[in-house]
Design a protein around this motif. Structure first.
Motif, PDB file in Angstrom:
ATOM      1  N   GLU A 343     -80.520   6.594 -16.446  1.00 24.05           N
ATOM      2  CA  GLU A 343     -80.488   5.488 -17.416  1.00 24.05           C
ATOM      3  C   GLU A 343     -81.816   5.385 -18.169  1.00 24.05           C
ATOM      4  O   GLU A 343     -81.836   5.196 -19.392  1.00 24.05           O
ATOM      5  CB  GLU A 343     -80.199   4.170 -16.680  1.00 24.05           C
ATOM      6  N   GLU A 344     -82.930   5.512 -17.440  1.00 24.73           N
ATOM      7  CA  GLU A 344     -84.247   5.468 -18.081  1.00 24.73           C
ATOM      8  C   GLU A 344     -84.428   6.660 -19.017  1.00 24.73           C
ATOM      9  O   GLU A 344     -85.019   6.533 -20.104  1.00 24.73           O
ATOM     10  CB  GLU A 344     -85.337   5.465 -17.006  1.00 24.73           C
ATOM     11  N   ILE A 367     -76.520  15.532  -9.374  1.00 27.19           N
ATOM     12  CA  ILE A 367     -77.195  14.264  -9.629  1.00 27.19           C
ATOM     13  C   ILE A 367     -76.724  13.219  -8.620  1.00 27.19           C
ATOM     14  O   ILE A 367     -75.521  13.031  -8.423  1.00 27.19           O
ATOM     15  CB  ILE A 367     -76.941  13.770 -11.067  1.00 27.19           C
ATOM     16  N   TYR A 368     -77.682  12.554  -7.998  1.00 25.86           N
ATOM     17  CA  TYR A 368     -77.341  11.572  -6.970  1.00 25.86           C
ATOM     18  C   TYR A 368     -76.662  10.364  -7.617  1.00 25.86           C
ATOM     19  O   TYR A 368     -77.198   9.745  -8.536  1.00 25.86           O
ATOM     20  CB  TYR A 368     -78.601  11.130  -6.233  1.00 25.86           C
ATOM     21  N   GLY A 369     -75.478  10.040  -7.130  1.00 27.16           N
ATOM     22  CA  GLY A 369     -74.698   8.945  -7.705  1.00 27.16           C
ATOM     23  C   GLY A 369     -73.625   9.431  -8.658  1.00 27.16           C
ATOM     24  O   GLY A 369     -72.772   8.637  -9.073  1.00 27.16           O
ATOM     25  N   ALA A 375     -73.439   7.863 -16.685  1.00 26.73           N
ATOM     26  CA  ALA A 375     -72.628   7.256 -17.745  1.00 26.73           C
ATOM     27  C   ALA A 375     -73.449   6.923 -18.985  1.00 26.73           C
ATOM     28  O   ALA A 375     -73.052   7.249 -20.115  1.00 26.73           O
ATOM     29  CB  ALA A 375     -71.928   6.005 -17.213  1.00 26.73           C
ATOM     30  N   ASN A 376     -74.598   6.271 -18.820  1.00 27.12           N
ATOM     31  CA  ASN A 376     -75.419   5.888 -19.975  1.00 27.12           C
ATOM     32  C   ASN A 376     -75.936   7.108 -20.737  1.00 27.12           C
ATOM     33  O   ASN A 376     -75.947   7.136 -21.973  1.00 27.12           O
ATOM     34  CB  ASN A 376     -76.595   5.026 -19.526  1.00 27.12           C
ATOM     35  N   LEU A 377     -76.383   8.094 -19.994  1.00 23.01           N
ATOM     36  CA  LEU A 377     -76.908   9.298 -20.638  1.00 23.01           C
ATOM     37  C   LEU A 377     -75.798  10.034 -21.382  1.00 23.01           C
ATOM     38  O   LEU A 377     -76.007  10.528 -22.505  1.00 23.01           O
ATOM     39  CB  LEU A 377     -77.551  10.207 -19.584  1.00 23.01           C
ATOM     40  N   ALA A 380     -75.017   8.180 -24.663  1.00 21.96           N
ATOM     41  CA  ALA A 380     -76.045   8.334 -25.699  1.00 21.96           C
ATOM     42  C   ALA A 380     -76.096   9.758 -26.243  1.00 21.96           C
ATOM     43  O   ALA A 380     -76.372   9.964 -27.435  1.00 21.96           O
ATOM     44  CB  ALA A 380     -77.406   7.937 -25.135  1.00 21.96           C
ATOM     45  N   PHE A 381     -75.809  10.742 -25.383  1.00 27.76           N
ATOM     46  CA  PHE A 381     -75.875  12.157 -25.778  1.00 27.76           C
ATOM     47  C   PHE A 381     -74.618  12.855 -25.255  1.00 27.76           C
ATOM     48  O   PHE A 381     -74.618  13.411 -24.143  1.00 27.76           O
ATOM     49  CB  PHE A 381     -77.143  12.810 -25.216  1.00 27.76           C
ATOM     50  N   PRO A 382     -73.550  12.836 -26.039  1.00 27.87           N
ATOM     51  CA  PRO A 382     -72.261  13.349 -25.562  1.00 27.87           C
ATOM     52  C   PRO A 382     -72.220  14.853 -25.348  1.00 27.87           C
ATOM     53  O   PRO A 382     -71.339  15.349 -24.635  1.00 27.87           O
ATOM     54  CB  PRO A 382     -71.280  12.922 -26.664  1.00 27.87           C
ATOM     55  N   ASN A 383     -73.161  15.615 -25.928  1.00 28.13           N
ATOM     56  CA  ASN A 383     -73.138  17.072 -25.786  1.00 28.13           C
ATOM     57  C   ASN A 383     -73.974  17.533 -24.593  1.00 28.13           C
ATOM     58  O   ASN A 383     -74.845  18.392 -24.705  1.00 28.13           O
ATOM     59  CB  ASN A 383     -73.636  17.750 -27.067  1.00 28.13           C
TER      60      ASN A 383
END
Length: 518
Positions: A343-344, A367-369, A375-377, A380-383
Motif C-alpha cells: 500500500e505504501e 507477497i505476504y497477505g 489490491a491497492n498497488l 494504481a498500476f494495473p499492468n
C-alpha cells in the motif's frame, strides 16, 4: 659352306641363349623393380599412417590443453582422473561435445603460476546475492593469500532450503577459466587431501566480519599453512568495504561483473522475459521485499492483522540464528528499517510520477497477505506482471522449489529494466544497484524509507495535501537515482557506511569521468 652353316647355327644358338638369358635378366630386373616399388609403397603407406596417427594424437593433446583448467589438468598433471569417477566421466563427455566447436575460438587468459600455500574451502550463507558478494570476497582473499580456492558450497539450510549447487546457478567452467590468471580454482580437493578432509583433518572457522585484508594475512594464512586445508563456514560481509588495495577492489568487481555468469539455461530464460517485456514497451522492476521471511527477520508487521503478526513472531523464534527476538515493529518502521508495504509502495510510485500504465515487473517471491495486500498497488498500476505470468509453467518447472534460481531470473530482468525500484535495501537491492551503476549508471531509485513513512503518515492523517506530499517525495529523491557519487566511508562503523557492492566506486571512476564529460 658347311662350316659357315654350322657357325651360323652355333651363333644362332648362342644368340638364342643370350636372348633367353636377357629376357630372364630383364624379367628378374622387373620383378626386383616391382618388389622395390611394392616395398616403397608399403613404407610410404606406413609413414602416412604414422603421420596421421601422430597428428591425431597431438590434436587430442592440444584439444585437452585448450579446454584449460576445467578438466585437462586432472589428466595431464596426475590430479583426480575423470575416468575413475562415473559422474565426472559423463561431465567430461558432455563438455567435449559442447566445447569442441568453440574451443579454438576461446582465448583463455594466461595461467598464473605461484607457490600454493594451501587450500581454501568456503560455505556460503544466505540468499543468492548475499552468497554472490561473499564469493567475490573469497576469490579476492584466495588471490591475496596465494592459495587454491575450491568451488564454493552454497547455502542449503537457510529459510528457503534451496538444494541448488554452485553449477546449478553459475557457469562453473567459465568461473574457473576466467580467473586462471589470478587464482587457481578447483571443483574439489585433490584425493589425498579429500580423504583428510573426510576424516576431519582440517581447520574450520567463521572469520571476523568486516575484516581488513591484513586480518586474513596474519590470522588465516598461518592456519592454511599449518593445516593445508581451511574451511570458512560463514562468508557474508567478511571483507571490509574500504581501506583495501585497489587491486583487491578491482578483482572483486571482475568476479562480480564477469566471472559469476549464470548458467546458459537461466540466462536464456532471462533474455526471453526481457524480450517479452520489451515488445510491450518500457518497464519498471519493483523489488517488492514484502515476503514472509523478510518480515519475520526484521520484525515488521505494519498492516498485518493479529494472526499474521503472531505467525511472523513464531517464525522468528523458530530460527535460532535470527538472534533478535523481541522487536518493536512501529519503532522499526519509523526508523526506516522496515520494507515498504504494498500500500505504501503504491502511494510512493504515484507521488514520484510513475506512469500508471507502465509495465511493472514484480521481482519477488510470494507477497505476504496475497491479493488482499496487493489490491491497492494493482488498482494504481494495473499492468503488474511476474515471471509466472509471462512464462509457461513448463518453462519454469526446472526452477520450482529453487529460490536462488528464481532469484537469478529476477536479477537478470532487474539489470535490463528502464527503472529499478527496491522497497528495502537488502542484498539483492544493493548488488543490483551496484551492477546497474557498472552498466552505465542506469536509473535506480533508492527510496528514503525513514522520510517516506513520515510523509505517508502525515498525508494519510490529513496533514499534507496530495500536491505537497508528491512534491516532497520527488524532491527527496532527486539525488537518489543511481547517479555517480563517492562511496560513504564511516571509520570504525563499517555496517553503517555504503556497501561496496552497491557502489563499487574504485571500478567506476573511469565510467564516472566519461559520464561527467558528456
Amino acid at each position: 659352306m658347311c662350316k659357315l652353316e654350322e657357325s651360323d647355327k652355333q651363333c644362332s644358338c648362342r644368340h638364342g641363349r643370350f636372348s633367353r638369358m636377357g629376357l630372364v635378366v630383364l624379367a628378374e630386373g622387373k620383378v626386383r623393380n616391382f618388389k622395390n616399388s611394392v616395398a616403397s609403397k608399403s613404407r610410404t603407406k606406413m609413414w602416412i599412417v604414422r603421420a596421421i596417427t601422430a597428428a591425431l594424437i597431438w590434436t587430442c593433446v592440444f584439444q585437452l590443453v585448450a579446454l584449460g583448467e576445467t578438466w585437462g589438468p586432472r589428466l595431464l598433471k596426475g590430479w583426480p582422473s575423470c575416468f575413475n569417477q562415473p559422474e565426472a566421466g559423463r561431465e567430461l563427455s558432455n563438455l567435449v561435445q559442447e566445447s569442441s566447436a568453440q574451443a579454438t575460438k576461446v582465448l583463455l587468459p594466461p595461467k598464473r603460476v605461484y607457490r600454493n600455500n594451501g587450500y581454501l574451502m568456503v560455505s556460503c550463507n544466505g540468499g543468492l546475492n548475499q552468497m554472490r558478494a561473499a564469493i567475490c570476497d573469497m576469490v579476492a582473499i584466495a588471490r591475496y593469500l596465494n592459495v587454491t580456492l575450491i568451488v564454493p558450497e552454497l547455502d542449503k539450510t537457510s529459510f528457503w532450503a534451496d538444494p541448488s549447487d554452485f553449477d546449478d546457478i553459475f557457469d562453473v567452467n567459465h568461473f574457473i577459466t576466467s580467473l586462471r590468471d589470478e587464482v587457481r580454482v578447483l571443483r574439489e580437493l585433490p584425493p589425498r587431501l579429500r580423504k583428510r578432509f573426510e576424516l576431519g583433518a582440517f581447520h574450520s572457522l567463521a572469520p571476523v566480519s568486516w575484516s581488513n585484508i591484513s586480518y586474513y594475512l596474519h590470522q588465516i594464512l598461518p592456519l592454511v599453512q599449518k593445516h593445508k586445508v581451511v574451511h570458512l563456514n560463514r562468508t557474508d560481509a567478511r571483507l571490509a568495504n574500504n581501506g583495501l588495495p585497489i587491486e583487491i577492489q578491482k578483482l572483486r568487481c571482475r568476479v562480480n561483473f564477469n566471472s559469476l555468469r549464470f548458467t546458459p539455461r537461466i540466462e536464456e530464460l532471462g533474455r526471453k522475459v526481457v524480450r517479452i517485456l520489451r515488445e510491450n514497451g518500457p518497464f519498471l522492476v519493483l523489488h517488492l521485499r514484502y515476503e514472509m521471511d523478510m518480515l519475520a527477520f526484521s520484525g515488521c508487521s505494519h498492516g498485518c492483522n493479529i494472526a499474521e503478526a503472531d505467525e511472523l513472531t513464531r517464525l522468528r523464534y523458530a530460527y535460532p540464528w535470527w538472534k533478535e527476538k523481541v522487536i518493536d515493529s512501529q519503532m522499526r518502521r519509523k526508523e526506516g528499517l522496515c520494507p515498504l508495504t504494498p500500500e505504501e509502495t503504491a502511494l510512493v510510485l504515484t507521488a514520484l510520477g510513475i506512469d500508471p500504465n507502465v509495465q511493472i515487473y514484480i521481482a519477488a517471491g510470494e507477497i505476504y497477505g496475497g491479493q488482499r495486500r496487493m489490491a491497492n498497488l494493482s488498482a494504481a498500476f494495473p499492468n503488474l506482471v511476474r515471471k509466472e505470468t509471462l512464462l509457461k509453467p513448463e518453462e519454469l518447472k526446472f526452477f520450482q522449489n529453487h529460490s536462488s534460481q528464481m532469484a537469478a531470473l529476477d536479477y537478470l530482468v532487474s539489470l535490463e529494466s528502464d527503472v529499478f525500484v527496491p522497497t528495502y535495501d537488502g542484498n539483492m537491492a544493493k548488488v543490483v544497484e551496484g551492477h546497474r551503476r557498472f552498466l552505465g549508471f542506469k536509473k535506480t531509485i533508492s527510496l528514503d524509507r525513514k522520510l517516506l513513512v513520515n510523509l505517508i503518515d502525515r498525508y494519510t492523517n490529513g496533514l499534507l495535501s496530495w500536491d505537497e506530499f508528491s512534491s516532497a517525495v520527488k524532491e527527496a529523491h532527486v539525488l537518489r537515482m543511481g547517479s555517480p557519487r563517492e562511496r560513504v566511508v564511516i571509520p570504525d562503523r563499517p555496517k553503517e557506511e555504503d556497501y561496496f557492492y552497491s557502489n563499487p566506486y574504485e571500478c567506476l571512476q573511469l565510467l564516472d569521468e566519461q559520464v561527467r564529460s558528456v
